[in-house]
Enzyme design. Structure first.
Site, mmCIF file in Angstrom:
data_model
loop_
_atom_site.group_PDB
_atom_site.id
_atom_site.type_symbol
_atom_site.label_atom_id
_atom_site.label_comp_id
_atom_site.label_asym_id
_atom_site.label_seq_id
_atom_site.Cartn_x
_atom_site.Cartn_y
_atom_site.Cartn_z
ATOM 1 N N HIS A 30 30.310 36.660 51.596
ATOM 2 C CA HIS A 30 31.141 35.499 51.938
ATOM 3 C C HIS A 30 31.801 35.575 53.319
ATOM 4 O O HIS A 30 32.992 35.712 53.475
ATOM 5 C CB HIS A 30 32.135 35.064 50.856
ATOM 6 C CG HIS A 30 32.767 36.138 50.010
ATOM 7 N ND1 HIS A 30 33.440 37.180 50.518
ATOM 8 C CD2 HIS A 30 32.847 36.259 48.661
ATOM 9 C CE1 HIS A 30 33.911 37.912 49.541
ATOM 10 N NE2 HIS A 30 33.561 37.393 48.403
ATOM 11 N N HIS A 84 36.639 44.561 37.300
ATOM 12 C CA HIS A 84 36.837 43.470 38.270
ATOM 13 C C HIS A 84 35.822 42.370 37.945
ATOM 14 O O HIS A 84 34.639 42.656 37.769
ATOM 15 C CB HIS A 84 36.628 44.033 39.679
ATOM 16 C CG HIS A 84 36.786 43.041 40.792
ATOM 17 N ND1 HIS A 84 37.481 41.859 40.679
ATOM 18 C CD2 HIS A 84 36.347 43.080 42.084
ATOM 19 C CE1 HIS A 84 37.446 41.213 41.834
ATOM 20 N NE2 HIS A 84 36.762 41.930 42.702
ATOM 21 N N GLU A 86 34.829 39.743 39.795
ATOM 22 C CA GLU A 86 34.025 39.070 40.823
ATOM 23 C C GLU A 86 32.548 39.331 40.523
ATOM 24 O O GLU A 86 32.161 40.407 40.056
ATOM 25 C CB GLU A 86 34.395 39.545 42.236
ATOM 26 C CG GLU A 86 33.746 38.649 43.278
ATOM 27 C CD GLU A 86 34.332 38.758 44.687
ATOM 28 O OE1 GLU A 86 35.101 39.694 44.952
ATOM 29 O OE2 GLU A 86 33.994 37.889 45.512
ATOM 30 N N ASP A 88 29.846 40.091 41.945
ATOM 31 C CA ASP A 88 29.030 41.230 42.382
ATOM 32 C C ASP A 88 29.149 42.384 41.389
ATOM 33 O O ASP A 88 28.337 43.312 41.422
ATOM 34 C CB ASP A 88 29.370 41.670 43.815
ATOM 35 C CG ASP A 88 30.849 41.817 44.090
ATOM 36 O OD1 ASP A 88 31.661 41.169 43.411
ATOM 37 O OD2 ASP A 88 31.207 42.585 45.005
ATOM 38 N N HIS A 150 40.838 43.556 44.280
ATOM 39 C CA HIS A 150 40.792 42.548 45.307
ATOM 40 C C HIS A 150 41.167 41.165 44.757
ATOM 41 O O HIS A 150 41.466 40.246 45.514
ATOM 42 C CB HIS A 150 39.342 42.583 45.856
ATOM 43 C CG HIS A 150 38.823 41.387 46.524
ATOM 44 N ND1 HIS A 150 37.599 40.844 46.287
ATOM 45 C CD2 HIS A 150 39.390 40.604 47.479
ATOM 46 C CE1 HIS A 150 37.390 39.813 47.055
ATOM 47 N NE2 HIS A 150 38.437 39.633 47.785
ATOM 48 N N ASP A 169 36.773 47.638 43.748
ATOM 49 C CA ASP A 169 36.654 47.382 45.193
ATOM 50 C C ASP A 169 37.451 48.381 46.050
ATOM 51 O O ASP A 169 37.085 48.648 47.202
ATOM 52 C CB ASP A 169 37.153 45.967 45.523
ATOM 53 C CG ASP A 169 36.108 44.891 45.244
ATOM 54 O OD1 ASP A 169 34.933 45.232 45.014
ATOM 55 O OD2 ASP A 169 36.476 43.702 45.268
ATOM 56 N N TYR A 197 35.501 47.031 55.741
ATOM 57 C CA TYR A 197 35.676 46.522 54.380
ATOM 58 C C TYR A 197 37.134 46.123 54.144
ATOM 59 O O TYR A 197 37.434 45.035 53.639
ATOM 60 C CB TYR A 197 35.238 47.588 53.373
ATOM 61 C CG TYR A 197 35.212 47.090 51.959
ATOM 62 C CD1 TYR A 197 34.081 46.470 51.451
ATOM 63 C CD2 TYR A 197 36.319 47.197 51.144
ATOM 64 C CE1 TYR A 197 34.049 45.979 50.166
ATOM 65 C CE2 TYR A 197 36.302 46.719 49.852
ATOM 66 C CZ TYR A 197 35.170 46.113 49.369
ATOM 67 O OH TYR A 197 35.146 45.616 48.096
ATOM 68 N N HIS A 230 31.559 49.932 45.517
ATOM 69 C CA HIS A 230 30.667 49.716 46.668
ATOM 70 C C HIS A 230 30.644 50.982 47.519
ATOM 71 O O HIS A 230 31.704 51.557 47.797
ATOM 72 C CB HIS A 230 31.178 48.591 47.574
ATOM 73 C CG HIS A 230 31.221 47.235 46.945
ATOM 74 N ND1 HIS A 230 30.098 46.540 46.586
ATOM 75 C CD2 HIS A 230 32.270 46.430 46.649
ATOM 76 C CE1 HIS A 230 30.447 45.363 46.088
ATOM 77 N NE2 HIS A 230 31.759 45.277 46.099
HETATM 78 FE FE1 FEO Z 1 35.895 41.699 44.847
HETATM 79 FE FE2 FEO Z 1 33.151 43.772 45.095
HETATM 80 O O1 FEO Z 1 34.150 42.281 44.559
#
Ligand code: FEO
Length: 406
Positions: A30, A84, A86, A88, A150, A169, A197, A230
């Site tokens: 994004h 989380h 989100e 991903d 996040h 995250d 990041y 990540h």
């Molecule tokens: Fe806030 Fe890796 O997603």
């Protein structure tokens, strides 16, 4: 291990296997250019109650399922924990849940709401709060909500038996690598990608990050591995202390002696002014970083700005607006809410100055502490104009050096 699976799990501790996916080709996240791709880390805890920590982005369902199946029949998984929501990390949660049929799926109270609002189907969700423990038989998971790192639903989970904090995250980076641990990767790459990041994902929530860091540190957890969702995992006291220290620095956003001069140009007038301002910044003992937005991505600009004490912005007027690259980058930067920036504005215009007014509006939204009036010239700067630019750069440089020394 089932060697017939195309993708294999990677064991990271006595009970835990990495079962995530590597997205080597991700171009952007994004608005954030992810030039090194990313990973979606998920973890399989082989305790008495077999538990999957997080899932992966939807297109990587089969890769993650294959890695899981290389260790255990997926239908033997008892629990899923969603740290989380989100997508991903949760994008394939409904499909995985349908195949695994877990007894329960755990998430924070905000996570239960967010997952329900994403998937609109029955998922056997159970809310867990800060301080709650999930008994896995011969191990347990302790949960800490970390709102806004996040998203409002974010939480971390600590596996006591193996000393692993699954931090979603937080402490992560977008870096596709088959080298699972940070100590197997080049430090300069980790440094830049961790900063990038934070600047592009976490920066607006720094006050909450500071409180969450303090809360985690106060718990004095016997950490062996810090496992974000990540990028590489941090193992051993030295590396874990290193990334915590980086985060304390990111949160503080103390002004450095660096001044970012971000500009674009049509006929090289604004470029000439940028270079003259850099000359002045350097004369004042600060470090200029001149970034043409023609060739600098907004997410790299954001990373440089987070590490600066000053931001000088320049644009030509195109028709009656600032240049599109400036509008893009400044809109993006405003959302990230960088703080503590000394600033100045410059640019050239032809037959109207409306773009210059837009630049001033952005300076207000970014809360730049301007050292002087904006320096706008008509068409092409003279040597006298460029000397004024040098003077403006010196003013910014002196202020940045002063604030850095405070
Ligand atoms: Fe806030 Fe890796 O997603």
């Amino acid at each position: 291990m089932n060697q017939n699976q195309p993708f294999q799990a990677r064991q990271i501790s006595d009970r835990v296997h990495w079962v995530g996916a590597i997205d080597w080709a991700l171009p952007e996240f994004h608005g954030y250019r992810t030039e090194r791709g990313t990973t979606y880390n998920a973890f399989l805890v082989m305790a008495d109650k077999i538990t999957l920590i997080d899932t992966v982005k939807k297109p990587f369902l089969e890769e993650a399922m294959s890695r899981i199946a290389s260790v255990v029949d997926p239908q033997k998984i008892d629990y899923i924990v969603s740290n989380h929501s989100e997508m991903d990390h949760s994008g394939c949660l409904p499909e995985m849940a349908a195949r695994i049929q877990p007894e329960q799926i755990f998430a924070s109270p905000n996570g239960v709401r967010a997952l329900s609002a994403h998937f609109h189907r029955e998922l056997s969700l159970t809310a867990v709060k800060t301080g709650d423990r999930l008994d896995l038989g011969n191990a347990s998971l302790q949960f800490v909500e970390t709102r806004m790192i996040h998203w409002p639903d974010s939480m971390v989970s600590f596996l006591d038996s193996d000393g692993i904090l699954f931090s979603q995250d937080a402490f992560g980076m977008h870096l596709a690598t088959s080298r699972l641990f940070a100590d197997q990767n080049e430090r300069s790459v980790l440094q830049w990608q961790a900063e990038k990041y934070y600047a592009n994902i976490v920066l607006p929530y720094s006050p909450m990050v500071g409180r969450a860091l303090a809360a985690i540190e106060e718990m004095n957890l016997p950490l062996q591995i810090l496992a974000p969702d990540h990028g590489p995992l941090w193992r051993g006291s030295e590396d874990i202390a290193w990334i915590f220290e980086q985060y304390r620095r990111f949160v503080a956003q103390r002004p450095t002696a660096k001044v970012v001069i971000a500009y674009d140009t049509m006929w090289h007038s604004s470029e000439a002014m940028a270079n003259a301002i850099a000359e002045g910044v350097e004369r004042a003992g600060a470090e200029p970083r001149v970034l043409s937005l023609h060739s600098t991505h907004r997410s790299d600009l954001a990373t440089e700005v987070m590490n600066s004490g000053g931001l000088v912005i320049g644009s030509p007027t195109l028709n009656s607006s600032i240049f599109p690259s400036l509008a893009d980058a400044l809109t993006y930067l405003k959302g990230l809410n960088p703080r503590n920036l000394t600033g100045a504005l410059f640019g050239s215009y032809g037959w109207n100055r409306k773009g210059m007014g837009e630049l001033q509006e952005f300076a207000g939204k970014l809360d730049l502490q301007l050292v002087d009036e904006p320096l706008f010239v008509n068409y092409v700067p003279t040597d006298a104009d460029l000397c004024q630019c040098v003077g403006l750069g010196e003013k910014v440089g002196r202020e940045v050096v002063r604030r850095h020394a405070e």
